[in-house]
Design an enzyme around this catalytic site. Structure first.
Site, PDB file in Angstrom:
ATOM      1  N   HIS A   1      -4.124  -4.433  -3.127  1.00  0.00           N
ATOM      2  CA  HIS A   1      -4.724  -4.219  -1.636  1.00  0.00           C
ATOM      3  C   HIS A   1      -4.835  -2.621  -1.252  1.00  0.00           C
ATOM      4  O   HIS A   1      -4.707  -2.209  -0.111  1.00  0.00           O
ATOM      5  CB  HIS A   1      -3.770  -4.911  -0.516  1.00  0.00           C
ATOM      6  CG  HIS A   1      -3.638  -6.195  -0.598  1.00  0.00           C
ATOM      7  ND1 HIS A   1      -2.921  -7.088  -0.011  1.00  0.00           N
ATOM      8  CD2 HIS A   1      -4.772  -7.056  -1.288  1.00  0.00           C
ATOM      9  CE1 HIS A   1      -3.093  -8.405  -0.240  1.00  0.00           C
ATOM     10  NE2 HIS A   1      -4.288  -8.373  -1.017  1.00  0.00           N
TER      11      HIS A   1
ATOM     12  N   CYS B   1     -14.290   8.175   1.174  1.00  0.00           N
ATOM     13  CA  CYS B   1     -15.412   8.058   2.296  1.00  0.00           C
ATOM     14  C   CYS B   1     -15.757   6.844   2.463  1.00  0.00           C
ATOM     15  O   CYS B   1     -15.957   5.922   1.587  1.00  0.00           O
ATOM     16  CB  CYS B   1     -16.483   9.055   1.456  1.00  0.00           C
ATOM     17  SG  CYS B   1     -17.848   8.974   2.649  1.00  0.00           S
TER      18      CYS B   1
ATOM     19  N   VAL C   1       0.769  -1.304  -0.058  1.00  0.00           N
ATOM     20  CA  VAL C   1       0.010  -0.118   0.123  1.00  0.00           C
ATOM     21  C   VAL C   1       0.813   1.208   0.030  1.00  0.00           C
ATOM     22  O   VAL C   1       0.273   2.358   0.128  1.00  0.00           O
ATOM     23  CB  VAL C   1      -0.820  -0.098   0.989  1.00  0.00           C
ATOM     24  CG1 VAL C   1      -1.945  -1.124   1.134  1.00  0.00           C
ATOM     25  CG2 VAL C   1      -0.308  -0.165   2.739  1.00  0.00           C
TER      26      VAL C   1
HETATM   27  C1  BJW Z   1      11.839 -10.203   2.350  1.00  0.00           C
HETATM   28  C2  BJW Z   1      12.812  -9.111   3.020  1.00  0.00           C
HETATM   29  C3  BJW Z   1      13.533  -8.644   2.101  1.00  0.00           C
HETATM   30  C4  BJW Z   1      11.643  -9.771   4.407  1.00  0.00           C
HETATM   31  N1  BJW Z   1      13.608  -9.092   0.750  1.00  0.00           N
HETATM   32  N2  BJW Z   1      11.957 -10.296   1.153  1.00  0.00           N
HETATM   33  C5  BJW Z   1      -8.456 -18.705   1.620  1.00  0.00           C
HETATM   34  C6  BJW Z   1      -7.882 -19.494   2.531  1.00  0.00           C
HETATM   35  C7  BJW Z   1      -7.779 -18.819   3.952  1.00  0.00           C
HETATM   36  C8  BJW Z   1      -8.268 -17.511   4.142  1.00  0.00           C
HETATM   37  C9  BJW Z   1      -8.575 -16.807   3.318  1.00  0.00           C
HETATM   38  C10 BJW Z   1      -8.886 -17.258   1.818  1.00  0.00           C
HETATM   39  N3  BJW Z   1      -9.390 -16.431   1.116  1.00  0.00           N
HETATM   40  C11 BJW Z   1      -9.608 -15.366   1.769  1.00  0.00           C
HETATM   41  C12 BJW Z   1      -9.258 -15.452   2.807  1.00  0.00           C
HETATM   42  C13 BJW Z   1      -9.427 -14.507   4.199  1.00  0.00           C
HETATM   43  C14 BJW Z   1      -8.146 -13.361   4.030  1.00  0.00           C
HETATM   44  C15 BJW Z   1      -6.893 -14.159   4.063  1.00  0.00           C
HETATM   45  O1  BJW Z   1      -6.162 -14.371   3.051  1.00  0.00           O
HETATM   46  N4  BJW Z   1      -6.423 -14.468   5.242  1.00  0.00           N
HETATM   47  C16 BJW Z   1      -5.092 -15.073   5.536  1.00  0.00           C
HETATM   48  C17 BJW Z   1      -3.950 -14.429   6.283  1.00  0.00           C
HETATM   49  C18 BJW Z   1      -5.427 -16.336   6.183  1.00  0.00           C
HETATM   50  N5  BJW Z   1      -8.195 -12.648   2.772  1.00  0.00           N
HETATM   51  C19 BJW Z   1      -9.050 -11.657   2.675  1.00  0.00           C
HETATM   52  O2  BJW Z   1      -9.706 -11.078   3.592  1.00  0.00           O
HETATM   53  C20 BJW Z   1      -8.874 -10.724   1.358  1.00  0.00           C
HETATM   54  N6  BJW Z   1     -10.409 -10.414   1.151  1.00  0.00           N
HETATM   55  C21 BJW Z   1     -11.126 -11.412   0.386  1.00  0.00           C
HETATM   56  O3  BJW Z   1     -10.792 -12.747   0.675  1.00  0.00           O
HETATM   57  O4  BJW Z   1     -12.241 -10.972   0.057  1.00  0.00           O
HETATM   58  C22 BJW Z   1     -13.335 -11.929  -0.312  1.00  0.00           C
HETATM   59  C23 BJW Z   1     -14.497 -11.798   0.909  1.00  0.00           C
HETATM   60  C24 BJW Z   1     -15.215 -10.816   0.990  1.00  0.00           C
HETATM   61  C25 BJW Z   1     -16.186 -10.466   1.794  1.00  0.00           C
HETATM   62  C26 BJW Z   1     -15.947 -11.542   2.813  1.00  0.00           C
HETATM   63  C27 BJW Z   1     -15.308 -12.616   2.900  1.00  0.00           C
HETATM   64  C28 BJW Z   1     -14.373 -12.676   2.015  1.00  0.00           C
HETATM   65  C29 BJW Z   1      -8.402  -9.372   1.657  1.00  0.00           C
HETATM   66  C30 BJW Z   1      -7.206  -9.506   2.049  1.00  0.00           C
HETATM   67  C31 BJW Z   1      -6.631  -8.002   2.505  1.00  0.00           C
HETATM   68  C32 BJW Z   1      -5.187  -8.094   2.903  1.00  0.00           C
HETATM   69  N7  BJW Z   1      -5.096  -6.633   3.485  1.00  0.00           N
HETATM   70  C33 BJW Z   1      -3.591  -6.367   4.197  1.00  0.00           C
HETATM   71  C34 BJW Z   1      -3.798  -5.026   5.018  1.00  0.00           C
HETATM   72  C35 BJW Z   1      -3.712  -3.902   3.912  1.00  0.00           C
HETATM   73  C36 BJW Z   1      -3.901  -2.734   4.513  1.00  0.00           C
HETATM   74  C37 BJW Z   1      -2.766  -2.382   5.426  1.00  0.00           C
HETATM   75  O5  BJW Z   1      -1.521  -2.414   4.946  1.00  0.00           O
HETATM   76  O6  BJW Z   1      -2.970  -2.144   6.795  1.00  0.00           O
HETATM   77  O7  BJW Z   1      -2.641  -6.575   3.296  1.00  0.00           O
HETATM   78  S1  BJW Z   1      -3.168  -7.738   5.353  1.00  0.00           S
HETATM   79  C38 BJW Z   1      -1.381  -7.776   4.740  1.00  0.00           C
HETATM   80  O8  BJW Z   1      -1.075  -8.885   4.249  1.00  0.00           O
HETATM   81  C39 BJW Z   1      -1.414  -6.560   3.602  1.00  0.00           C
HETATM   82  C40 BJW Z   1      -0.514  -7.239   2.830  1.00  0.00           C
HETATM   83  O9  BJW Z   1      -0.558  -6.754   1.339  1.00  0.00           O
HETATM   84  C41 BJW Z   1      -0.911  -8.658   2.795  1.00  0.00           C
HETATM   85  C42 BJW Z   1       0.261  -9.504   2.157  1.00  0.00           C
HETATM   86  O10 BJW Z   1       1.350  -9.715   3.168  1.00  0.00           O
HETATM   87  P1  BJW Z   1       2.979  -9.921   2.539  1.00  0.00           P
HETATM   88  O11 BJW Z   1       3.192  -8.633   1.747  1.00  0.00           O
HETATM   89  O12 BJW Z   1       3.030 -11.212   1.876  1.00  0.00           O
HETATM   90  O13 BJW Z   1       3.780  -9.551   3.881  1.00  0.00           O
HETATM   91  P2  BJW Z   1       4.386 -10.491   5.035  1.00  0.00           P
HETATM   92  O14 BJW Z   1       4.699  -9.684   6.140  1.00  0.00           O
HETATM   93  O15 BJW Z   1       3.230 -11.520   5.201  1.00  0.00           O
HETATM   94  O16 BJW Z   1       5.498 -11.287   4.380  1.00  0.00           O
HETATM   95  C43 BJW Z   1       6.447 -10.457   3.972  1.00  0.00           C
HETATM   96  C44 BJW Z   1       7.561 -11.372   3.334  1.00  0.00           C
HETATM   97  O17 BJW Z   1       8.797 -10.735   3.050  1.00  0.00           O
HETATM   98  C45 BJW Z   1       7.940 -12.452   4.331  1.00  0.00           C
HETATM   99  O18 BJW Z   1       7.813 -13.794   3.564  1.00  0.00           O
HETATM  100  C46 BJW Z   1       9.466 -12.266   4.690  1.00  0.00           C
HETATM  101  O19 BJW Z   1      10.365 -13.354   4.601  1.00  0.00           O
HETATM  102  C47 BJW Z   1       9.955 -11.432   3.203  1.00  0.00           C
HETATM  103  N8  BJW Z   1      11.000 -10.539   3.547  1.00  0.00           N
HETATM  104  N9  BJW Z   1      12.607  -9.142   4.288  1.00  0.00           N
HETATM  105  C48 BJW Z   1      12.809 -10.006   0.137  1.00  0.00           C
HETATM  106  N10 BJW Z   1      14.561  -7.772   2.578  1.00  0.00           N
HETATM  107 ZN    ZN Z   2     -19.377  10.693   1.381  1.00  0.00          ZN
END
Ligand code: BJW
Ligand code: ZN
Length: 257
Positions: free
Chosen positions: A124, A132, A108
């Protein structure tokens, strides 16, 4: 986090040199070396210090809008202070060399754009596109917060100029759908690439984590850059266990770019 500098497999360098369509999929790890916290790293990740359910859900914003808004303003200020790193720059350079490159990010922040990448697909949302919470009208303030908000300080969200409801961060929270057009574009790019590079993501959050799997099913070469293991390790053709800012420039050089 990582001090290892993995060798670049010649077969991966060749795949990159020959690829006509490349999909680059990034997560928080790509911005880690710019000083932006990841989410799930055990010691430094945001979710090790903050409760995701109390901050990154629509229910949390409805219950405590000031707490949630203040937390996102604190993060927005951190991003404003940060600068793109060598991984962001390498990906932007790669896009200039491979015209059929799609850059799909879960991040983000705006560090890809500030490194020169264009047409970034934000799955995301963005810290820089508040809207809003009721009528969806975009709120227009992209400048850095005037005062650096203290960590954990509650700040009342501004009111929508159109309907008066609170402005919310323009990010995708748990349980919310991804922006439809971004998701469709990402799905198409993953299903139609020769090479899929998954960089700095734990590959745990769905539906975004479907993308490398879709690329595999479509016959693409899939490579991962991450110092730690992910669920994708067993399926990817290449796992480069290193930091993105170290690996990405070397990968481009090995491909002859
Ligand atoms: C390095 C490094 C270096 C370190 N070089 N690498 C199926 C199964 C299970 C659950 C679900 C499913 N389908 C949906 C779900 C639910 C949920 C989900 O996935 N949950 C799981 C966590 C279990 N998903 C959702 O809710 C999504 N929506 C959805 O499914 O809608 C349909 C729906 C609608 C209505 C009702 C129900 C369903 C939406 C997900 C939105 C995620 N939002 C966030 C927050 C965004 C806002 C904010 O910034 O605050 O997005 S959560 C957070 O995780 C953020 C990220 O974009 C996202 C991914 O994380 P990312 O980027 O992978 O970071 P990390 O920290 O996890 O990993 C970092 C990596 O970097 C690590 O591996 C390190 O080793 C590595 N690293 N240094 C290279 N130098
Ligand atoms: Zn409004």
């Amino acid at each position: 986090m990582a001090t290892v500098t993995p060798p670049i497999p010649p077969a991966l360098a060749q795949a990159l040199a020959q690829a006509r369509r490349v999909a680059v999929f990034t997560g928080a790890g790509v911005s880690a070396e710019s000083g932006i916290s990841t989410f799930r790293d055990p010691l430094s990740g945001l979710w090790s210090r903050f409760d995701a359910r109390a901050l990154a859900t629509p229910e949390a914003f409805a219950a405590q809008p000031d707490l949630v808004w203040g937390w996102y303003e604190w993060r927005r200020a951190q991003v404003a202070r940060a600068v793109p790193n060598a991984a962001h720059r390498a990906i932007a350079a790669l896009a200039r060399l491979v015209p059929g490159l799609a850059l799909i990010t879960q991040n983000v922040d705006n560090l890809h754009e500030r490194a020169g990448s264009e047409g970034v697909i934000h799955l995301h949302g963005s810290l820089h596109a508040p809207r809003c919470s009721a009528c969806g009208q975009a709120a227009s303030f992209t400048a850095a917060p005037a005062d650096e908000p203290a960590e954990g300080r509650a700040i009342a969200p501004p009111a929508c100029g159109h309907c008066g409801a609170p402005i919310r961060p323009g990010v995708v929270w748990f349980g919310e759908s991804l922006p439809a057009q971004a998701w469709q574009t990402a799905l198409a790019a993953a299903g139609d690439c020769d090479l899929f590079l998954s960089i700095g993501t734990s590959a745990l959050v769905y539906p975004a984590a479907e993308l490398p799997l879709r690329a595999l099913r479509a016959g693409a070469t899939v490579a991962q850059v991450n110092p730690a293991a992910t669920p994708l390790d067993a399926r990817a053709h290449f796992n480069l266990r290193g930091a993105a800012a170290d690996v990405m420039p070397r990968l481009l050089a090995a491909a002859g770019f």
